[in-house]
Design a protein around this motif. Structure first.
Motif, PDB file in Angstrom:
ATOM      1  N   ALA A  11       5.466  52.338   4.952  1.00 57.08           N
ATOM      2  CA  ALA A  11       5.047  51.340   3.960  1.00 57.08           C
ATOM      3  C   ALA A  11       6.256  50.552   3.449  1.00 57.08           C
ATOM      4  CB  ALA A  11       4.314  52.011   2.800  1.00 57.08           C
ATOM      5  N   PHE A  12       7.359  51.254   3.168  1.00 56.48           N
ATOM      6  CA  PHE A  12       8.589  50.572   2.744  1.00 56.48           C
ATOM      7  C   PHE A  12       9.098  49.644   3.851  1.00 56.48           C
ATOM      8  CE2 PHE A  12       9.824  54.119  -0.405  1.00 56.48           C
ATOM      9  CZ  PHE A  12       9.486  53.358  -1.508  1.00 56.48           C
ATOM     10  N   ALA A  13       9.069  50.109   5.086  1.00 55.10           N
ATOM     11  CA  ALA A  13       9.575  49.305   6.207  1.00 55.10           C
ATOM     12  C   ALA A  13       8.762  48.024   6.365  1.00 55.10           C
ATOM     13  CB  ALA A  13       9.548  50.118   7.504  1.00 55.10           C
ATOM     14  N   LEU A  14       7.453  48.127   6.271  1.00 57.19           N
ATOM     15  CA  LEU A  14       6.602  46.941   6.380  1.00 57.19           C
ATOM     16  C   LEU A  14       6.833  45.986   5.213  1.00 57.19           C
ATOM     17  CD1 LEU A  14       3.334  48.644   7.643  1.00 57.19           C
ATOM     18  CD2 LEU A  14       4.894  47.193   8.965  1.00 57.19           C
ATOM     19  N   GLY A  15       7.028  46.534   4.016  1.00 58.31           N
ATOM     20  CA  GLY A  15       7.309  45.703   2.843  1.00 58.31           C
ATOM     21  C   GLY A  15       8.665  45.026   2.931  1.00 58.31           C
TER      22      GLY A  15
END
Length: 138
Positions: A37-41
């Protein structure tokens, strides 16, 4: 294009819950999900993260129109900072030492909680600080 300021705060609230459950259960899989989720954000901005999608599709239609907007750069940078802590947490919990995984996850949890509960984004403040320092250095 500015973003609805409630979106990143909603994402921080979900992140707070995910990271708290991660620490309580020790689930590496849950931390791996949060890392994704952090990587996509970080890669696409908070609007393209899973929590941004949930906010846009399920939460925002139930709210009134936004009254506060913010630039997308600082929250995106904050996602990248969260990504670093989550990766360190994954390394600590899978390779060791486990205390490193717990500490890194706890730091990410503290930052997410500050944003969710008080609207204070540590990563956003870091972004603004870096911008001020680099502008002065030029």
């Amino acid at each position: 294009m500015d973003i609805d300021a409630r979106g990143p705060r909603f994402g921080a609230a979900v992140t707070t819950v995910v990271l708290a459950v991660t620490l309580i259960t020790g689930s590496v899989w849950l931390l791996a999900w949060q890392t994704l989720a952090f990587a996509l954000g970080a890669a696409g901005g908070v609007a393209r993260s899973p929590y941004g999608w949930i906010f846009r599709k399920a939460v925002r239609p139930r709210l009134g129109p936004p009254t506060e907007f913010e630039a997308p750069g600082p929250p995106r940078f904050a996602q990248a900072v969260g990504l670093v802590f989550a990766v360190v947490g994954l390394i600590g919990w899978t390779v060791g030492p486990q205390w490193l995984g717990s500490a890194a996850t706890g730091c990410a949890l503290a930052a997410a909680f500050l944003n969710a509960a008080f609207g204070y984004c540590l990563g956003c403040e870091m972004y603004l600080f870096v911008r001020r320092v680099t502008v002065r250095a030029e």
